[in-house]
Design a protein around this motif. Sequence first.
Motif, PDB file in Angstrom:
ATOM      1  N   ARG A 189     -40.224   5.232  29.282  1.00 30.65           N
ATOM      2  CA  ARG A 189     -39.646   6.043  28.064  1.00 30.65           C
ATOM      3  C   ARG A 189     -39.184   6.802  28.736  1.00 30.65           C
ATOM      4  NH1 ARG A 189     -44.033   7.737  25.876  1.00 30.65           N
ATOM      5  NH2 ARG A 189     -45.891   6.950  27.433  1.00 30.65           N
ATOM      6  N   LYS A 190     -38.387   7.607  28.336  1.00 29.07           N
ATOM      7  CA  LYS A 190     -37.731   8.782  28.609  1.00 29.07           C
ATOM      8  C   LYS A 190     -37.380   9.885  27.481  1.00 29.07           C
ATOM      9  CE  LYS A 190     -35.543   6.248  32.130  1.00 29.07           C
ATOM     10  NZ  LYS A 190     -34.296   5.793  33.431  1.00 29.07           N
ATOM     11  N   THR A 191     -37.046  11.600  28.657  1.00 32.62           N
ATOM     12  CA  THR A 191     -36.445  12.489  27.884  1.00 32.62           C
ATOM     13  C   THR A 191     -35.293  11.716  26.929  1.00 32.62           C
ATOM     14  OG1 THR A 191     -35.680  13.851  29.072  1.00 32.62           O
ATOM     15  CG2 THR A 191     -38.114  14.059  28.272  1.00 32.62           C
ATOM     16  N   PRO A 192     -34.371  12.749  26.457  1.00 32.38           N
ATOM     17  CA  PRO A 192     -32.996  12.385  26.128  1.00 32.38           C
ATOM     18  C   PRO A 192     -31.823  12.305  27.143  1.00 32.38           C
ATOM     19  CG  PRO A 192     -34.234  13.507  23.982  1.00 32.38           C
ATOM     20  CD  PRO A 192     -35.554  13.813  25.419  1.00 32.38           C
ATOM     21  N   TRP A 242     -32.533   9.340  29.207  1.00 26.56           N
ATOM     22  CA  TRP A 242     -31.951   8.128  29.087  1.00 26.56           C
ATOM     23  C   TRP A 242     -30.385   8.383  29.158  1.00 26.56           C
ATOM     24  CZ3 TRP A 242     -33.591   3.944  28.692  1.00 26.56           C
ATOM     25  CH2 TRP A 242     -35.359   3.477  28.521  1.00 26.56           C
ATOM     26  N   ALA A 270     -33.990   8.078  22.940  1.00 29.49           N
ATOM     27  CA  ALA A 270     -35.175   8.579  22.783  1.00 29.49           C
ATOM     28  C   ALA A 270     -36.255   8.443  21.017  1.00 29.49           C
ATOM     29  CB  ALA A 270     -33.927  10.049  23.048  1.00 29.49           C
ATOM     30  N   GLY A 315     -39.685   7.577  23.750  1.00 31.09           N
ATOM     31  CA  GLY A 315     -39.497   8.748  24.274  1.00 31.09           C
ATOM     32  C   GLY A 315     -40.553   9.233  24.469  1.00 31.09           C
ATOM     33  N   GLN A 347     -41.174  11.189  32.273  1.00 28.36           N
ATOM     34  CA  GLN A 347     -40.181   9.405  32.222  1.00 28.36           C
ATOM     35  C   GLN A 347     -42.129   8.450  32.216  1.00 28.36           C
ATOM     36  OE1 GLN A 347     -37.879   7.596  35.439  1.00 28.36           O
ATOM     37  NE2 GLN A 347     -38.576   9.007  36.134  1.00 28.36           N
ATOM     38  N   TYR A 394     -33.919  15.145  19.058  1.00 32.18           N
ATOM     39  CA  TYR A 394     -34.445  13.270  19.147  1.00 32.18           C
ATOM     40  C   TYR A 394     -36.215  13.136  18.579  1.00 32.18           C
ATOM     41  CZ  TYR A 394     -30.127  13.436  21.099  1.00 32.18           C
ATOM     42  OH  TYR A 394     -28.643  14.032  21.268  1.00 32.18           O
ATOM     43  N   GLU A 444     -37.584  17.238  19.493  1.00 28.47           N
ATOM     44  CA  GLU A 444     -36.844  17.854  20.826  1.00 28.47           C
ATOM     45  C   GLU A 444     -35.363  18.016  20.151  1.00 28.47           C
ATOM     46  OE1 GLU A 444     -37.325  18.112  23.406  1.00 28.47           O
ATOM     47  OE2 GLU A 444     -38.799  16.998  24.376  1.00 28.47           O
TER      48      GLU A 444
END
Length: 531
Positions: free
Chosen positions: A62-65, A68, A96, A100, A143, A262, A266
């Motif tokens: 899982r990550k922020t925009p 990714w 995201a 996310g 992340q 997002y 976000e």
Amino acid sequence: MALNNNKTTRALLGTGALALAGLVTLPAQAADAERIIRDRCLSCHTETGEAATPFSRISEQRKTPEGWMMTISRMQQQRGLVISPEEKRAVVKYLADNQGLAPSETAGLRYLLEKEPNVVESFDQLLQETCVRCHSGARIALQRRTEDEWKNLIHFHMGQFPTAELHAGARDRAWFDIALTNVAPKLAKDYPFNSDAWNSWQKVIKKDLTGGWAMHGYVPGKGTFDASLHATKTANDTYALVLEGHYADGTPLAGKGRAVVYAGYEWRASLTIDGVKVRQVLAASADGNSLEGRMFERDDEIIGGSVKAVKGTAITAVTPSYIKRGERKLLTISGNNLKGNVKLGSGLKLLNVVSRDANRVVVLAEASKNAAVGSNTVKVGSVSAQGALAVYDTVARVEITPSDSIARIGGAGGPIPKQKSAYRAVGYAAGADGKPGTEDDLRLGYMPAAWTLKPFDEIAEHDNDIKYAGTIDKDGIFTPGDAGLNPERKMSTNNVGNLSVVGTVVDGGNSVQGEAHLLVTVQKFVKPVIE
């Protein structure tokens, strides 16, 4: 992800530098994004048949925009992935949204996303010694992975950066063994793939951010501003923006742009304001009534400042945020739906309402000579801002922000521009103990200051850094010297330097100074989306 030979068009290399805030075209539906992943990524990845993690490796993170974006860009540059800009935007949006981070998982780390310069981090010693030697701790903490994926990341580092074991701080220990045996399990515990925060956030009904917003912010060199931001939804989570307002000195500002939201909160926007391209990296509140973060120039991230926008009835700021006992002062109360009587708190008298509309009330106020030193709550009708206005007797000390900073030489015909640094002075009054620099000091807020430079130490004085390293203007913006060798300097070295930034605040007949450390150094030749 890797090149799918059946879908080859052309290799779109070098797009990792594309600013995420500019990803504002129509996002595809989830089904389209999943199709793109199948078409573009399954030459190397596989479908697992598991609903929770349908794609190997991809579905275990899982990550922020921005995270990714970096992953896909790396696949383009290093693994031959062929993907169009439109497809890339769709996949980033899908990942995201579905993989996310929850708002609570980004709390305390948003400075990295918002491009806030010169933040001094403090992370666990184990991470400091193994990971934070090369990049920020926030890059790790923004992340989430399964333990196996954290281990895969360590293996990736050894394959991609085999000299990691030989760096200072690593070569005197078994870096790889420590990272694999101790760090990976710790990361899996501290930053797990499965979390209650994310599971809960996915169930929250996300708010529509369409409508009128009252925005208050700061731009170095121009000052504070108040503006109306109108957002019109053009597609799923995509908004057209119109911004109109004024700086504190009355200078108008206007701009237009677009934003994409997002993971339900976000906010990433790209606008052109008075001919200057800017980015906004903001976070929406769960109730959809506020946006907070930072706005900065696209081509000069240092030139930016915090912004807050409100949609419901609220006060965003009182400017200036301080008034001296026995003083008369114009105060601007910014916010949204500001209706009703104005109350400034104990010891303060409202002399006149100079002007007002729904988003801005300008008043002439007077503080009595015997007003209590402390923070007052300001009210307009039924809405209030606790501690928004400080009453003080004298400025006891001044703090310069950032306290430690880096600027980088550049320009001089080269491809890398100068990296500036911007400063503000924060005033404090002594608290009840009468001693400045203690825990009960009263923060007054940002105050006007005169700016100067001086050598940081004897070496800087001996090398005459003050002459070559750069200059600071009346607004507290430092511009470093030119890149390249300088024949005027000892051994024809370049224009680096070690300086102190001095801000002087005048309070009546009293002048109070604060200092900050500034290191002027060489260019940064690699600039990732997340440092």
